[in-house]
Design a protein around this motif. Sequence first.
Motif, PDB file in Angstrom:
ATOM      1  N   ASP A  57      34.074   7.998  10.449  1.00 31.45           N
ATOM      2  CA  ASP A  57      34.797   6.991   9.624  1.00 31.45           C
ATOM      3  C   ASP A  57      35.476   5.972  10.470  1.00 31.45           C
ATOM      4  O   ASP A  57      36.423   6.053  11.170  1.00 31.45           O
ATOM      5  N   TRP A  76      37.493   3.628   9.572  1.00 32.70           N
ATOM      6  CA  TRP A  76      38.998   3.562   9.357  1.00 32.70           C
ATOM      7  C   TRP A  76      39.718   4.731   9.311  1.00 32.70           C
ATOM      8  O   TRP A  76      41.032   4.800   8.771  1.00 32.70           O
ATOM      9  N   SER A  77      39.222   5.824  10.206  1.00 29.53           N
ATOM     10  CA  SER A  77      39.748   7.053  10.247  1.00 29.53           C
ATOM     11  C   SER A  77      41.232   6.866  10.913  1.00 29.53           C
ATOM     12  O   SER A  77      41.473   6.396  12.093  1.00 29.53           O
ATOM     13  N   GLU A 101      42.288  12.647   1.467  1.00 30.12           N
ATOM     14  CA  GLU A 101      41.772  11.634   2.249  1.00 30.12           C
ATOM     15  C   GLU A 101      43.035  11.077   2.916  1.00 30.12           C
ATOM     16  O   GLU A 101      42.690   9.924   3.667  1.00 30.12           O
ATOM     17  N   VAL A 102      44.318  11.321   2.747  1.00 28.12           N
ATOM     18  CA  VAL A 102      45.540  10.696   3.010  1.00 28.12           C
ATOM     19  C   VAL A 102      46.282  11.515   3.519  1.00 28.12           C
ATOM     20  O   VAL A 102      46.409  12.931   3.120  1.00 28.12           O
ATOM     21  N   GLY A 129      34.539   8.798   3.358  1.00 28.96           N
ATOM     22  CA  GLY A 129      34.808   8.129   4.240  1.00 28.96           C
ATOM     23  C   GLY A 129      33.553   7.098   4.990  1.00 28.96           C
ATOM     24  O   GLY A 129      33.902   6.267   5.831  1.00 28.96           O
ATOM     25  N   ARG A 180      45.195   7.082   6.375  1.00 25.33           N
ATOM     26  CA  ARG A 180      43.963   8.024   5.814  1.00 25.33           C
ATOM     27  C   ARG A 180      43.802   8.986   6.987  1.00 25.33           C
ATOM     28  O   ARG A 180      44.286   9.146   8.336  1.00 25.33           O
ATOM     29  N   GLU A 204      43.754   8.910  -4.960  1.00 23.91           N
ATOM     30  CA  GLU A 204      44.323   9.100  -3.257  1.00 23.91           C
ATOM     31  C   GLU A 204      45.871   9.164  -3.238  1.00 23.91           C
ATOM     32  O   GLU A 204      46.394   9.848  -2.601  1.00 23.91           O
TER      33      GLU A 204
END
Length: 201
Positions: free
Chosen positions: A64, A66-67, A142-143, A30, A58, A95
């Motif tokens: 992060d 882009w969390s 992560e997704v 991340g 995400r 991912e």
Amino acid sequence: MGPAGLRRRCDYHPCRLVDSVRNEDHADVGRTVKGSQAAVAVVLAAGADGDEVLLIRRATVTGDPWSGHIALPGGGVETGDMTLEAAARRETMEETGIDLTQSPCVATLSTVTPHLMRGSSLRIAPFVFRYAGDRAITMSHEVVEAWWLPVAELERTEAWQPMPVTVMGGATIQARGFSIRGHVLWGLTERILAEFLESRG
């Protein structure tokens, strides 16, 4: 207009990595440090009513930027990635489980950089792929969500509106966005998709 109408073709614009990119630049999930490179995939597949594009949301990760964001599959370059295009293919597989090995890269889009990460030199290269394989998605840790969205929905001009979004640090700003499943697609992903949609004509 189909993929042939896109402005930039991958085979005409190969994107090689600089030698300075190494695994240590991306040691933390991340996070990406100054001077790093990343790549994302605009994955197109034929749906019942035209092309569909693969989108993800995400996971929430402290620190992060882009969390929790709606995004395209992709991420930081690793040592084994011979090209940025290879990085986009690998990250998509990791991912989402979507294997782009046999999928042609039909176009490249303009490299983008974050507007809200002060002092960052991160450069993100988007690649457009034509996918015809199994559309079942297997999400990584992560997704938290992933789906195929009809491109026609993104092409509706009225669907894009100024929307409040929360940035890293907790501040709220207004940004051009697209509402999807209770979340807002905005920022880097909005900029990439805006060029993609313009290129389709």
